[in-house]
Scaffold this motif. Structure first.
Motif, PDB file in Angstrom:
ATOM      1  N   GLU A 268      15.058  -6.991  38.074  1.00  0.00           N
ATOM      2  CA  GLU A 268      14.292  -7.343  36.886  1.00  0.00           C
ATOM      3  C   GLU A 268      12.878  -6.785  36.977  1.00  0.00           C
ATOM      4  N   ARG A 269      12.306  -6.848  38.177  1.00  0.00           N
ATOM      5  CA  ARG A 269      10.958  -6.318  38.362  1.00  0.00           C
ATOM      6  C   ARG A 269      10.947  -4.798  38.190  1.00  0.00           C
TER       7      ARG A 269
ATOM      8  N   SER B 206      11.288  -4.052  34.465  1.00  0.00           N
ATOM      9  CA  SER B 206      10.043  -4.361  33.761  1.00  0.00           C
ATOM     10  C   SER B 206       8.982  -3.305  34.046  1.00  0.00           C
ATOM     11  N   ALA B 207       8.859  -2.933  35.326  1.00  0.00           N
ATOM     12  CA  ALA B 207       7.868  -1.915  35.679  1.00  0.00           C
ATOM     13  C   ALA B 207       8.188  -0.574  35.021  1.00  0.00           C
TER      14      ALA B 207
ATOM     15  N   ALA C 130       9.872  -0.151  32.168  1.00  0.00           N
ATOM     16  CA  ALA C 130       9.591  -0.243  30.737  1.00  0.00           C
ATOM     17  C   ALA C 130       8.099  -0.140  30.470  1.00  0.00           C
ATOM     18  N   VAL C 131       7.298  -0.808  31.309  1.00  0.00           N
ATOM     19  CA  VAL C 131       5.842  -0.745  31.144  1.00  0.00           C
ATOM     20  C   VAL C 131       5.339   0.676  31.357  1.00  0.00           C
TER      21      VAL C 131
END
Length: 445
Positions: free
Chosen positions: A43-44, A47-48, A50-51
């Protein structure tokens, strides 16, 4: 005979319930912890990613628009200002690379194409070297080449203290698993110890009924079972004592009538049978009484004087009894019960071998071992344990003169348990039988 085949997994599988439960629980917790950590890590990463892609698209669009509007002479001053951690702007054609439109690279290329708005021709290449490095080549409105040097980042950097936290968490999992298994298996160990020490002839404190409801229920059931066993044994001994006692009166009447009869061969045989019955009754009463020696007090006796007294009693009656070894000191025991035990051993030795030897020695932890030895035929090894049972006789002719009643060793075993000792029969290497009683060392009272 079918041999049992043990698989390699079976050899590695621990033999104790505690170890098995520990491994099962620990493996489950470690797997669950690993899955949770993997999901968190994934998940991290997502998320990273996508950011990073979202920021990349916005920043590149802004940077290219600014550079495209600046005069050519001022662009170099703005390169460092417009560059970011994930990419760097370079004026010029950049390095020669190879086309790369793999999954991650294609995604980055798509974001860059969306950022430039398809207004500038774009070519994405992978630059050989250490790590993952991409370069996007395009031409600004005035024909000046511009290179976007992209260094894709995966997940955010991991803090230095994170491995220590993971190690502490894993240690906590191991400790909690061990503690839970210990709490679950400790009642089983207590039950096993109580079952091994079960002796209905001894008044011992009941098993603790504290703990979880299931453990308390099992402890209550065990205590009730021990009370029932003791009650059944008490009834058995009382019945034997009552029968033996009640038989004495008719035996006495029969003996009186036989004595008043005329002399004949039948009279002699009848008196002989009555004598055998009387001895059997007396041994039955002695066996019943041997289970009720709790009334005798435990006292400290001088060991050498006790053995010498027993030796002289047999010497005075002309019996072949000798003392081969003795130790000085005192022992805490019930003297009358101990004398009866040793007398039974000596009587058996005299009956089957004609002579008896008494040896006394001190064992580990201060225990005292008293052994009565003979040089008779002994007992077959496969019958040593059975010889301790009531009414067991090696001589099967039912002749009381040669085989006895079969209660001597049973009485000795009962009395040995009553004084807290242990009894052992074994055949001597040089021939004959040895009966050993070990009296445990006890503190002064």
């Amino acid at each position: 005979m079918n041999a049992r085949i043990i698989s390699p997994i079976g050899r590695l599988w621990p033999g104790t319930l505690r170890a098995r439960l520990f491994l099962i629980l620990l493996a489950g917790l470690v797997i669950a912890y690993g899955l949770s950590f993997s999901v968190l890590f994934l998940e991290r990463y997502m998320s990273a990613k996508a950011v990073m892609l979202g920021t990349l698209e916005t920043d590149i669009a802004t940077s290219i628009a600014v550079l495209d509007r600046l005069p050519a002479g001022e662009r170099a001053e703005w390169l460092n200002r417009l560059s970011r951690g994930s990419y760097r702007l370079v004026l010029g054609p950049g390095f020669a690379g190879v086309p790369d439109m793999s999954g991650h690279s294609a995604e980055i290329a798509g974001r860059i194409e969306e950022a430039v708005g398809h207004r500038f021709p774009l070519r994405l290449e992978s630059v050989p070297g250490e790590g993952k490095r991409l370069q996007a080549h395009l031409t600004l409105s005035d024909g000046a080449p511009l290179t976007i040097d992209v260094t894709p980042r995966g997940v955010m950097p991991i803090a230095d203290w994170l491995p220590y936290v993971l190690a502490i968490q894993m240690g906590l999992l191991v400790f909690c698993t061990w503690f839970a298994v210990r709490q679950a298996t400790r009642p089983l160990a207590e039950f096993a110890a109580a079952a091994d020490a079960l002796n209905p002839n001894k008044k011992e404190p009941p098993l603790s009924e504290a703990g979880p409801s299931e453990v308390a229920h099992a402890a209550r059931a065990f205590n009730a079972m021990r009370e029932r066993i003791a009650h059944y044994l008490e009834e058995r001994v009382q019945i034997l004592a009552a029968i033996s006692h009640d038989l004495q009166t008719p035996i006495t009447r029969m003996r009186l009538r036989a004595d008043m009869a005329e002399d004949s061969p039948e009279k002699g045989k009848l008196l002989q049978d009555l004598g055998e019955i009387e001895r059997l009754v007396q041994d039955g009463i002695a066996y019943a009484r041997s289970a009720h020696v709790r009334g005798e007090k435990t006292v400290r006796i001088d060991l050498a004087s006790f053995v010498e007294s027993l030796f002289y009693d047999y010497q005075d009656t002309g019996k072949s009894v000798t003392v081969v070894s003795v130790v000085q000191g005192t022992v805490l025991t019930k003297p009358h019960a101990l004398r009866r035990i040793l007398s039974n051993f000596i009587d058996n030795a005299l009956k089957f071998a004609g002579a008896a030897e008494i040896g006394v020695e001190r064992k580990e932890q201060g225990h005292i071992a008293i052994t009565v030895m003979d040089r008779g035929p002994g007992i077959p090894d496969n019958m040593l344990e059975a010889a301790m049972q009531p009414f067991f006789r090696l001589e099967q002719s039912r002749n009381r003169e040669t085989g006895g009643t079969g209660l001597g060793l049973a009485i000795a075993q009962q009395l040995t348990g009553a004084i807290g000792g242990s009894l052992r029969l074994y055949n001597r290497s040089e021939g004959g039988l040895a009966a050993e009683i070990v009296i445990p060392s006890r503190p002064d009272i």
